[in-house]
Design an enzyme around this catalytic site. Structure first.
Site, PDB file in Angstrom:
ATOM      1  N   GLU A 128      47.594  31.984  40.738  1.00 58.74           N
ATOM      2  CA  GLU A 128      48.096  31.485  39.467  1.00 58.74           C
ATOM      3  C   GLU A 128      49.439  32.140  39.197  1.00 58.74           C
ATOM      4  O   GLU A 128      49.556  33.344  39.371  1.00 58.74           O
ATOM      5  CB  GLU A 128      47.136  31.817  38.317  1.00 58.74           C
ATOM      6  CG  GLU A 128      47.589  31.163  37.018  1.00 58.74           C
ATOM      7  CD  GLU A 128      46.612  31.349  35.859  1.00 58.74           C
ATOM      8  OE1 GLU A 128      45.546  31.946  36.050  1.00 58.74           O
ATOM      9  OE2 GLU A 128      46.952  30.875  34.772  1.00 58.74           O
ATOM     10  N   GLY A 268      46.333  41.370  34.807  1.00 58.87           N
ATOM     11  CA  GLY A 268      45.154  42.180  34.522  1.00 58.87           C
ATOM     12  C   GLY A 268      43.994  41.783  35.415  1.00 58.87           C
ATOM     13  O   GLY A 268      43.339  42.617  36.027  1.00 58.87           O
ATOM     14  N   ALA A 269      43.753  40.480  35.509  1.00 55.90           N
ATOM     15  CA  ALA A 269      42.655  39.978  36.324  1.00 55.90           C
ATOM     16  C   ALA A 269      42.823  38.476  36.481  1.00 55.90           C
ATOM     17  O   ALA A 269      43.616  37.870  35.770  1.00 55.90           O
ATOM     18  CB  ALA A 269      41.311  40.287  35.660  1.00 55.90           C
ATOM     19  N   GLU A 271      40.719  34.671  37.316  1.00 59.82           N
ATOM     20  CA  GLU A 271      39.409  34.019  37.223  1.00 59.82           C
ATOM     21  C   GLU A 271      39.098  33.079  38.375  1.00 59.82           C
ATOM     22  O   GLU A 271      38.328  32.126  38.189  1.00 59.82           O
ATOM     23  CB  GLU A 271      39.341  33.244  35.903  1.00 59.82           C
ATOM     24  CG  GLU A 271      40.216  31.977  35.836  1.00 59.82           C
ATOM     25  CD  GLU A 271      41.576  32.170  35.191  1.00 59.82           C
ATOM     26  OE1 GLU A 271      42.073  33.312  35.168  1.00 59.82           O
ATOM     27  OE2 GLU A 271      42.160  31.172  34.723  1.00 59.82           O
ATOM     28  N   ASN A 272      39.644  33.301  39.583  1.00 58.30           N
ATOM     29  CA  ASN A 272      39.361  32.413  40.719  1.00 58.30           C
ATOM     30  C   ASN A 272      37.883  32.033  40.750  1.00 58.30           C
ATOM     31  O   ASN A 272      37.008  32.870  40.551  1.00 58.30           O
ATOM     32  CB  ASN A 272      39.693  33.127  42.026  1.00 58.30           C
ATOM     33  CG  ASN A 272      40.987  33.886  41.946  1.00 58.30           C
ATOM     34  OD1 ASN A 272      42.035  33.302  41.772  1.00 58.30           O
ATOM     35  ND2 ASN A 272      40.900  35.211  42.028  1.00 58.30           N
ATOM     36  N   HIS A 304      36.220  37.829  29.607  1.00 54.79           N
ATOM     37  CA  HIS A 304      37.281  36.806  29.575  1.00 54.79           C
ATOM     38  C   HIS A 304      37.310  36.025  30.894  1.00 54.79           C
ATOM     39  O   HIS A 304      37.275  34.788  30.895  1.00 54.79           O
ATOM     40  CB  HIS A 304      38.625  37.490  29.319  1.00 54.79           C
ATOM     41  CG  HIS A 304      39.803  36.570  29.331  1.00 54.79           C
ATOM     42  ND1 HIS A 304      40.353  36.050  28.183  1.00 54.79           N
ATOM     43  CD2 HIS A 304      40.532  36.064  30.350  1.00 54.79           C
ATOM     44  CE1 HIS A 304      41.362  35.269  28.496  1.00 54.79           C
ATOM     45  NE2 HIS A 304      41.505  35.254  29.813  1.00 54.79           N
ATOM     46  N   GLU A 305      37.369  36.742  31.994  1.00 58.05           N
ATOM     47  CA  GLU A 305      37.477  36.059  33.287  1.00 58.05           C
ATOM     48  C   GLU A 305      36.205  35.253  33.560  1.00 58.05           C
ATOM     49  O   GLU A 305      36.265  34.152  34.075  1.00 58.05           O
ATOM     50  CB  GLU A 305      37.734  37.063  34.416  1.00 58.05           C
ATOM     51  CG  GLU A 305      38.960  37.961  34.204  1.00 58.05           C
ATOM     52  CD  GLU A 305      40.244  37.228  33.876  1.00 58.05           C
ATOM     53  OE1 GLU A 305      40.399  36.062  34.293  1.00 58.05           O
ATOM     54  OE2 GLU A 305      41.104  37.810  33.179  1.00 58.05           O
TER      55      GLU A 305
HETATM   56 ZN   LIG Z   1      42.724  34.162  31.044  1.00 54.80          ZN
END
Ligand SMILES: [Zn+2]
Length: 882
Positions: A128, A268-269, A271-272, A304-305
């Protein structure tokens, strides 16, 4: 990525893709000196496209070297396609075809950390927003959703773990000590959700039974040295999975859910699908190494992810202008989750603080943009507080306007209607409208108009008629490219308090049968007047309760009214807010020439009340005792002179610390209870209170405070208390003791990157120790690493963002320093460079002595040759006339 004139991309130019990809077959051959990627795309003409174009366009990047290209099995000669720097066009393709692409990459040299790269010896990806094109040639846009099958091949000893999205369907050994694993993801997804990880990692397993009785395999993969730091993330994940089932009716869909921790990560992270990749600092925690704040942040990021699996993955964005569709909604969901897991009032205070300090600043600066932007040059520059936090507030206002039950109906309809699709923010709002029957057409302006609405509130009380009138005028300031804005639809929650602190009934007409003491008024006009009937005394208004909209409110509160609200408002958020407004008023009154005047004793007494009244909610008190930050005071000021604001705030802090010394000592001791470490709102509040008391005591170089800090540091069994003691000493005048403590801390934790980052940050952010020479020393420290974004953020980012008197030094040295670092980083990691520029972009806001020098620094960055598109966009927009 290097181009002299970056193109602007416009929402109005959106067209559906001419060709779709149904299936992607990938084979990654990973080697020490590079990676070969074989890709086979099953493509077909999009029935929804009215284009008769027979050319297909793929995105590419300088990081990919094309080795071969074939169509339906036949190798394409170089005259069959046009290959430019960032795209490839193949002519005369049939309506259905298979496209074969082979690319060669060098992940070990990829310092941009986009696409496929190496971090601490492992291979990982970040796709992303537009990273997949750094791996292979592909129509890299979110409305192209395909099923992926991914085979990974690598040396078995060095890379025993091979991961991608979905379920592992095949594995085996290959010649030469190599092995492979094949993954299949049954859900169509955009390429930005693709992920791959290969490394020598340890696996932590757990499981989760869904409400419908399916068992999900939960796995965390980390480097062996981090194997004792996974429990908190795993517990958070299970809580998030349960919560999403209960509150949103959303179950997890695959059989496996994986989390991987990576040290070098721009964000931060991520979400794949089925394989979330995290920046180590946002997922790894133990009581010994992570502070309470880190524990809470990790819980919210893991959630969140995970929540993205529905709000983002199952229903994704049509194009990147819709980024807030997934981010605003998912931040809203994670905020609700955190509020439910801890204290809702404290969570609201934290969110509003961030919004008012940083998002309002963005919204009034040169990069201001709507929640749904109209244009961009580089999409990674739009992962902003406006898209995330304001986007969250916009969804939150829909929740307020509809109420929780209708909102849930709306979200059910949204997921049901759009499952498997790539949609727009407008589709989201329409689902909310259709489910609730409410008209949100004016409300949509929140997505279209940038800028923070300003509400001016005037009131009058007619004693004879028993009527209290409230007139609210709204105005939305001009922002780049937008003037003369229309009034927005704003939910405005209020209450009225009588002299004895009791809530008065809110009757909107003489015959109003409803007499609630809390109401949400809906503002839709530029000027709106409300009449409250049957009001028996002149009330004190409690405005914008629970921060019901992301707006600025102006009302001529007296200090007496604020002190009254601080101790009487039943709305916890507004209690806190009254304290903030009072402190802002007192501190601002001492800036500049007024600097020698005395500190209002009313403030001292208000704080004494907070410190000594143990019947109050201690989690709220811990927040109320935090003075407004320098960044917030600067945000509120017109043409601020930063060193002056710093001096005024320090003076107030010093005055409070001296006047309240005995109360602070008592508060410290009262909150120093022994016991098992827990991250509950009560325990967090206790540690926060004692560390605030300690910080205040050391602010005045109190001897007893120093002794307490040293003993707390020595005895601490958790990072919050250890860091609390260290921070207090770093910000005191005890230089010798401070140096000893810093050295001891480093010696103990030098093997742990996440702790070393905290060690960097506490020094870089201190106005006492973090002068420029110290910053340069930190940057030449062996633990500093130019390739690691966390290190850059913890030294350079913290210096420019938190050590404000040093960054805004009058000789301009702080600005020149940042200019130098941005120019350097632009070559290796443009995304991080573009983020670091941010503090310079608001040069017009500051007093000319600062502003002119900030502008010079921006110009010097602009003039660097080969400037990346990322930094180009930010710098040019900042320097452009509005
Ligand atoms: Zn997000």
């Amino acid at each position: 990525m290097r181009t002299n004139q970056p193109q602007t991309i416009y929402l109005k130019d959106y067209r559906v893709p001419v060709f779709l990809v149904d299936h992607v077959d990938l084979r990654f051959e990973l080697f020490e000196d590079g990676a070969r990627v074989h890709s086979v795309l099953s493509m077909r003409r999009n029935p929804d496209s009215d284009s008769s174009d027979t050319s297909v366009e793929l995105n590419s990047d300088t990081l990919t070297k094309l080795e071969s290209l074939s169509l339906d099995g036949k190798e394409l000669g170089i005259d069959a396609y046009e290959d430019s720097v960032d795209r490839l066009v193949i002519h005369d393709v049939p309506d259905h075809f298979e496209l074969g692409v082979v690319t060669w990459l060098e992940p070990q040299n990829n310092t941009r950390l986009e696409g496929l790269y190496q971090s601490s010896g492992m291979f990982c990806t970040q796709c992303e927003a537009e990273g997949f094109r750094c791996i292979t040639y592909f129509p890299d846009r979110p409305d192209v959703m395909a099923r992926f099958r991914t085979r990974i091949e690598a040396d078995k000893a060095s890379f025993p773990i091979l991961l991608s999205n979905g379920n592992d369907v095949e594995k085996g050994d290959l010649d030469g000590g190599r092995h492979f694993v094949t993954w299949e993801d049954p859900f169509p997804k955009p390429s930005y959700l693709f992920a791959l990880v290969a490394g020598d990692l340890v696996e932590k397993r757990d499981s989760f039974r869904t409400l419908s009785g399916r068992d999900i395999d939960l796995r965390m993969y980390v480097e062996p040295r981090n194997s004792d730091k996974c429990d908190h993330a795993m517990d958070s994940l299970k809580r998030a999975m349960r919560w999403d089932e209960e509150v949103y009716g959303r179950e997890y869909d695959l059989d496996i859910f994986m989390i991987v921790a990576v040290d070098d990560f721009n964000m931060g992270a991520m979400e794949n699908k089925g394989l979330n990749i995290f920046n180590s600092s946002c997922v790894l925690a133990s009581q010994e190494t992570a502070t309470d704040m880190a524990f809470q942040r990790i819980e919210s990021i893991v959630a969140h992810e995970y929540f993205h699996n529905w709000s983002g993955n199952r229903v994704t964005c049509r194009d990147w202008f819709q980024l807030s569709l997934k981010e605003g909604f998912t931040v809203f969901r994670d905020s609700q989750f955190s509020a439910d897991m801890g204290s809702p009032t404290v969570k609201r205070i934290e969110d509003a603080t961030m919004l008012r300090t940083a998002q309002f600043a963005e919204d009034s600066g040169p990069m201001a943009h709507p929640v749904r932007p109209e244009s961009y040059m580089e999409i990674t520059n739009f992962y902003t507080l406006t898209i995330y936090e304001k986007g969250c507030e916009v969804v939150g206002m829909i929740h307020t306007l509809l109420g929780p039950d209708m909102f849930r109906k709306g979200s059910d309809l949204y997921f049901e209607r759009h499952d498997g699709q790539a949609v727009t923010t407008d589709d989201f709002v329409r689902a909310m409208e259709d489910a609730s029957g409410r008209d949100l057409s004016q409300f949509r302006l929140w997505y279209e108009q940038a800028g923070t609405p300003e509400l001016t509130v005037k009131d009058e009380y007619d004693q004879a008629a028993g009527i209290y009138r409230l007139r609210i005028d709204q105005r939305i300031p001009d922002t780049p490219g937008q003037t003369n804005k229309k009034p927005q639809h704003i939910p405005f929650a209020i209450g009225l308090l009588g002299a004895d602190g009791e809530s008065l009934p809110l009757k909107l007409s003489a015959t109003d049968a409803d007499e609630p003491t809390d109401r949400v008024l809906e503002l839709t006009e530029a000027s709106h007047t409300f009449e409250f009937h049957g009001v028996s005394e002149c009330p004190v208004p409690s405005l914008l309760r629970n921060f019901s909209a992301p707006v600025r409110v102006y009302y001529p509160w007296t200090r007496e009214q604020l002190m009254f609200l601080m101790s009487h408002d039943p709305d916890g958020f507004n209690r806190w807010d009254a304290g903030q407004r009072l402190a802002v008023d007192v501190i601002s009154g001492l800036v500049g020439e007024a600097g020698s005047e005395a500190v209002d004793s009313g403030l001292t007494e208000a704080y004494r009340g907070l410190l000594t009244d143990t019947s109050l909610d201690q989690a709220l008190v811990a927040k109320m005792l935090q003075l407004p930050s320098e960044a917030y005071l600067i945000e509120l000021a017109d043409k601020p002179n930063v060193p002056d604001i710093h001096r005024a705030r320090e003076k107030v802090l010093g005055h409070l610390a001296t006047a309240l010394r005995d109360d602070l000592l008592a508060c410290y001791k009262r909150n120093s209870v022994e016991g098992r470490y827990e991250v509950t709102p009560q325990a967090v509040a206790r540690r926060s209170l004692r560390n605030t008391a300690l910080a205040w005591l050391l602010h005045t170089d109190d001897e007893e405070g120093r002794a307490l800090a040293e003993s707390q540091f020595a005895k601490a069994d958790n990072m919050t208390d250890r860091m609390g003691a260290l921070r207090a000493l770093v910000n005191s005048g005890y230089e010798q003791e401070c140096k000893q403590m810093l050295d001891a801390f480093y010696e103990q934790w030098k093997a742990d990157p996440q702790v070393v980052e905290q060690w960097f940050a506490v020094q870089a952010g201190s106005s006492r120790t973090g002068g420029l020479s110290r910053i340069r020393e930190l940057m030449s420290h062996p633990a500093f690493d130019w390739k690691n974004p966390n290190k850059i953020r913890s030294v350079i980012g913290v210096f420019a963002g938190q050590n404000l008197p040093a960054f805004h030094a009058e000789d301009g040295s702080g600005y020149r320093f940042l200019e130098e670092q941005v120019r350097r980083l632009d070559d290796s990691n443009p995304q991080i460079a573009a983020r670091l520029v941010s503090p310079l972009t608001r040069w017009r806001k500051y007093a000319p002595v600062h502003g002119e020098q900030m502008k010079k620094a921006l110009e010097a960055i602009r003039d660097k040759s080969g400037l990346s598109r990322d930094v180009y966009e930010v710098v040019h927009k900042s320097l452009a006339g509005q």
